[in-house]
Design a protein around this motif. Structure first.
Motif, PDB file in Angstrom:
ATOM      1  N   ILE A 209       0.816  -0.970   0.054  1.00 13.48           N
ATOM      2  CA  ILE A 209       0.039   0.069  -0.130  1.00 13.48           C
ATOM      3  C   ILE A 209       0.903   1.425   0.136  1.00 13.48           C
ATOM      4  O   ILE A 209       0.663   2.327  -0.736  1.00 13.48           O
ATOM      5  N   ARG A 210       1.989   1.098   0.677  1.00 12.55           N
ATOM      6  CA  ARG A 210       2.807   2.309   0.886  1.00 12.55           C
ATOM      7  C   ARG A 210       3.458   2.641  -0.500  1.00 12.55           C
ATOM      8  O   ARG A 210       3.837   3.670  -0.862  1.00 12.55           O
ATOM      9  N   ARG A 211       3.824   1.461  -0.978  1.00 12.62           N
ATOM     10  CA  ARG A 211       4.585   1.561  -2.508  1.00 12.62           C
ATOM     11  C   ARG A 211       3.745   2.210  -3.671  1.00 12.62           C
ATOM     12  O   ARG A 211       4.174   2.968  -4.089  1.00 12.62           O
ATOM     13  N   LEU A 212       2.472   1.720  -3.585  1.00 12.83           N
ATOM     14  CA  LEU A 212       1.398   2.094  -4.517  1.00 12.83           C
ATOM     15  C   LEU A 212       1.364   3.670  -4.293  1.00 12.83           C
ATOM     16  O   LEU A 212       1.372   4.451  -5.334  1.00 12.83           O
ATOM     17  N   ALA A 213       1.362   4.181  -3.179  1.00 13.38           N
ATOM     18  CA  ALA A 213       1.143   5.566  -2.905  1.00 13.38           C
ATOM     19  C   ALA A 213       2.387   6.325  -3.230  1.00 13.38           C
ATOM     20  O   ALA A 213       2.443   7.341  -3.736  1.00 13.38           O
ATOM     21  N   SER A 214       3.665   5.886  -2.761  1.00 11.49           N
ATOM     22  CA  SER A 214       4.834   6.711  -2.965  1.00 11.49           C
ATOM     23  C   SER A 214       5.339   6.722  -4.551  1.00 11.49           C
ATOM     24  O   SER A 214       5.831   7.670  -5.055  1.00 11.49           O
ATOM     25  N   GLU A 215       4.833   5.595  -5.320  1.00  9.36           N
ATOM     26  CA  GLU A 215       4.985   5.412  -6.641  1.00  9.36           C
ATOM     27  C   GLU A 215       3.903   6.322  -7.656  1.00  9.36           C
ATOM     28  O   GLU A 215       3.902   6.108  -8.708  1.00  9.36           O
ATOM     29  N   ARG A 216       2.935   6.556  -6.702  1.00  3.91           N
ATOM     30  CA  ARG A 216       1.864   7.313  -7.428  1.00  3.91           C
ATOM     31  C   ARG A 216       1.239   6.584  -8.420  1.00  3.91           C
ATOM     32  O   ARG A 216       1.048   7.147  -9.571  1.00  3.91           O
ATOM     33  N   ASP A 246      -3.611  -1.346  13.364  1.00  2.81           N
ATOM     34  CA  ASP A 246      -3.135  -0.186  13.494  1.00  2.81           C
ATOM     35  C   ASP A 246      -2.180   0.187  12.276  1.00  2.81           C
ATOM     36  O   ASP A 246      -2.278   1.339  11.675  1.00  2.81           O
ATOM     37  N   GLU A 247      -1.046  -0.655  11.948  1.00  2.00           N
ATOM     38  CA  GLU A 247      -0.220  -0.285  10.858  1.00  2.00           C
ATOM     39  C   GLU A 247      -0.943  -0.067   9.634  1.00  2.00           C
ATOM     40  O   GLU A 247      -0.683   0.734   8.877  1.00  2.00           O
ATOM     41  N   LEU A 248      -2.043  -0.911   9.557  1.00  5.54           N
ATOM     42  CA  LEU A 248      -2.603  -1.054   8.416  1.00  5.54           C
ATOM     43  C   LEU A 248      -3.538   0.641   8.155  1.00  5.54           C
ATOM     44  O   LEU A 248      -3.363   1.299   7.099  1.00  5.54           O
ATOM     45  N   MET A 249      -4.336   0.793   9.429  1.00  7.39           N
ATOM     46  CA  MET A 249      -4.905   2.179   9.495  1.00  7.39           C
ATOM     47  C   MET A 249      -3.805   3.237   8.953  1.00  7.39           C
ATOM     48  O   MET A 249      -4.227   4.240   8.263  1.00  7.39           O
ATOM     49  N   ASP A 250      -2.713   3.082   9.794  1.00  7.68           N
ATOM     50  CA  ASP A 250      -1.622   4.324   9.235  1.00  7.68           C
ATOM     51  C   ASP A 250      -1.366   4.462   7.880  1.00  7.68           C
ATOM     52  O   ASP A 250      -1.201   5.354   7.347  1.00  7.68           O
ATOM     53  N   ALA A 251      -1.251   3.034   7.254  1.00  8.78           N
ATOM     54  CA  ALA A 251      -0.639   3.149   5.850  1.00  8.78           C
ATOM     55  C   ALA A 251      -2.048   3.668   5.072  1.00  8.78           C
ATOM     56  O   ALA A 251      -1.718   4.540   4.011  1.00  8.78           O
ATOM     57  N   TYR A 255      -1.923   6.732   2.657  1.00  4.59           N
ATOM     58  CA  TYR A 255      -2.135   6.590   1.316  1.00  4.59           C
ATOM     59  C   TYR A 255      -2.867   7.822   0.705  1.00  4.59           C
ATOM     60  O   TYR A 255      -2.852   8.332  -0.260  1.00  4.59           O
ATOM     61  N   THR A 256      -4.455   8.028   1.591  1.00  7.46           N
ATOM     62  CA  THR A 256      -5.163   8.939   0.983  1.00  7.46           C
ATOM     63  C   THR A 256      -4.609  10.371   1.398  1.00  7.46           C
ATOM     64  O   THR A 256      -4.842  11.197   0.363  1.00  7.46           O
ATOM     65  N   GLN A 258      -1.415  11.297   0.497  1.00  7.27           N
ATOM     66  CA  GLN A 258      -0.546  11.320  -0.548  1.00  7.27           C
ATOM     67  C   GLN A 258      -1.134  11.358  -1.623  1.00  7.27           C
ATOM     68  O   GLN A 258      -0.737  12.063  -2.768  1.00  7.27           O
ATOM     69  N   THR A 259      -2.263  10.760  -1.938  1.00  3.33           N
ATOM     70  CA  THR A 259      -2.830  10.535  -3.406  1.00  3.33           C
ATOM     71  C   THR A 259      -4.061  11.227  -3.560  1.00  3.33           C
ATOM     72  O   THR A 259      -4.599  11.477  -4.454  1.00  3.33           O
ATOM     73  N   GLY A 260      -4.668  11.639  -2.455  1.00  3.91           N
ATOM     74  CA  GLY A 260      -6.052  12.148  -2.564  1.00  3.91           C
ATOM     75  C   GLY A 260      -7.153  11.185  -2.768  1.00  3.91           C
ATOM     76  O   GLY A 260      -8.461  11.758  -3.149  1.00  3.91           O
ATOM     77  N   ARG A 261      -6.876   9.994  -3.043  1.00  3.30           N
ATOM     78  CA  ARG A 261      -7.871   9.102  -3.425  1.00  3.30           C
ATOM     79  C   ARG A 261      -8.502   8.359  -2.178  1.00  3.30           C
ATOM     80  O   ARG A 261      -8.011   8.126  -1.168  1.00  3.30           O
ATOM     81  N   ARG A 262      -9.906   8.234  -2.348  1.00  2.00           N
ATOM     82  CA  ARG A 262     -10.468   7.462  -1.597  1.00  2.00           C
ATOM     83  C   ARG A 262     -10.334   5.891  -1.394  1.00  2.00           C
ATOM     84  O   ARG A 262      -9.927   5.392  -2.694  1.00  2.00           O
ATOM     85  N   ILE A 263     -10.398   5.338  -0.511  1.00  2.00           N
ATOM     86  CA  ILE A 263     -10.077   4.002  -0.363  1.00  2.00           C
ATOM     87  C   ILE A 263     -11.629   3.234  -0.056  1.00  2.00           C
ATOM     88  O   ILE A 263     -12.489   3.820   0.649  1.00  2.00           O
ATOM     89  N   PHE A 264     -11.773   1.988  -0.825  1.00  2.00           N
ATOM     90  CA  PHE A 264     -12.764   1.129  -0.627  1.00  2.00           C
ATOM     91  C   PHE A 264     -12.626   0.373   0.415  1.00  2.00           C
ATOM     92  O   PHE A 264     -11.443  -0.372   0.450  1.00  2.00           O
TER      93      PHE A 264
END
Ligand code: SAH
Ligand code: SF4
Length: 350
Positions: A209-216, A246-251, A255-256, A258-264
């Motif tokens: 999840i972190r990589r998807l965000a950092s690579e946009r 808790d680590e998942l929620m932080d990520a 993610y949101t 960094q990307t402005g995207r909504r998560i499903f």
């Protein structure tokens, strides 16, 4: 030389470079590309508009990874066609054509089997077999697009526009292949899927999840939550022990941001397990304030898990409670339930 490179795993630029190394022009690459995505014949030999020398060279050094149908099922409501496609090593994966009001979505697999072991999931119950290559992911979308066009007698037949990586396997456990497949699927001269039209669903692989965000990466994110406390989640989703809630929620929050995207967020509703009013309040509190949408999916029963799906009324109550936390929430239409369109269920039926 054995043909080891799947033509569906090449980007257009790589194909052009390969042909250039054989002294063939970009025009030839464009012609081949059109065959692959729009006129596919199922064999290189039948691509008669290509020079014979080019076809021979392609046959020697590459292969056409079109995936033959091993089995097919239609749902009685006519909305879903589910395919079991055969990989070159005879393993089988599921690919589904799903129709919702006004749109068609391809649901594709990212792995044969899955290593994550979610207790209610037919794919998890069968264990991990292997990763799919980028070409094998692309070929599933090509298959669905061809099926869709083959169904229509319209001179301008519909084309595939939406794709979800929600079939067999954990996409973020096969990151490189998934990201590469998405890039190939977005190619404007190929299937040309819009960046807003590809979604992957993850069990919660935090580094991915972190990589998807950092690579946009222009890919939408869905996260399988199923429980709102670490203890309850770990009982359903063993991967939660490695990547705690808790680590998942932080990520997800990062993610949101960094990307402005909504998560499903996906929540499989299991009667008496995670469908009470308290559960709904706990997920409401967990996600309140996030740019999020919750998709509730009543359980598709599988042989390896004793749980039953939540009924319509309890699902409705869950949805209403989440609305109180300003969380948009849908109950997933159970398309194709009669053909076991739950993840991995056709393959598990043997
Ligand atoms: N591995 C990824 C994507 C594939 S599974 C993931 O887990 O997110 C796609 C979705 O189907 C997930 O939300 C998963 O939890 C859900 N699912 C799997 N088996 C199911 C079943 N038997 N009934 C209902 N939903 C199921
Ligand atoms: Fe794997 Fe997803 Fe099934 Fe879990 S739900 S076992 S992550 S395919």
């Amino acid at each position: 030389m054995t043909a080891t490179r799947d033509l569906y795993g090449f980007t257009h630029a790589e194909l052009t470079a390969l042909l250039a190394s054989w002294d063939l022009s970009p025009v030839h690459a464009a012609r081949l590309w059109r065959y692959l995505y729009w006129e596919s014949t199922g064999s290189l030999a039948a691509m008669t508009a290509l020079p014979a020398r080019m076809r021979r060279q392609l046959e020697a050094e590459t292969f056409l990874g079109a995936l033959p149908i091993a089995r097919e099922q239609h749902s009685t409501d006519g909305f879903t066609r589910k395919f079991l496609l055969a990989l070159p090593d005879a393993r089988e994966i599921e690919t589904v054509l799903m129709r919702f009001t006004g749109r068609v979505t391809a649901c594709v697999s990212s792995q044969a089997g899955c290593a994550m072991g979610c207790v209610f999931c037919a794919t998890g119950q069968m264990g991990f077999q292997r990763h799919l290559s980028a070409g094998e992911i692309v070929a599933q979308a090509v298959h669905i697009n061809r099926t869709l066009r083959g169904e229509s007698s319209d001179p301008l037949p519909p084309r595939l526009r939406n794709l979800v990586l929600m079939g067999m396997g954990e996409p973020l456990h096969n990151y490189e292949a998934v990201v590469r497949a998405a890039e190939i699927l977005r190619d404007p001269s190929g299937l040309s899927l819009g960046a807003e039209r590809i979604t992957l669903s993850t069990v919660g692989v935090v580094p991915g999840i972190r990589r998807l965000a950092s690579e946009r990466q222009p890919i939408h994110l869905a996260v399988s939550l199923h429980a709102a406390t670490q203890e309850e989640r770990a009982a359903l989703v063993p991967a939660a022990r490695k990547w705690p809630l808790d680590e998942l929620m932080d990520a997800c929050r990062d993610y949101t941001a960094q990307t402005g995207r909504r998560i499903f967020y996906e929540w499989t509703l299991i009667a008496g397990q995670n469908d009470s009013a308290e559960h709904a309040h706990s997920v409401g509190r967990l996600l309140a304030g996030q740019h999020a949408q919750v998709n509730l999916i009543p359980l598709n029963p599988t042989d390896g898990y004793a749980g039953a799906p939540t009924g319509r009324e309890a699902a409705r109550r869950f949805q209403d409670i989440l609305a109180g936390y300003r969380l948009p929430c849908t109950v997933r239409q159970r398309r194709g339930i009669d053909i076991g369109a739950g993840c991995g269920q056709l393959a598990a039926a043997g």
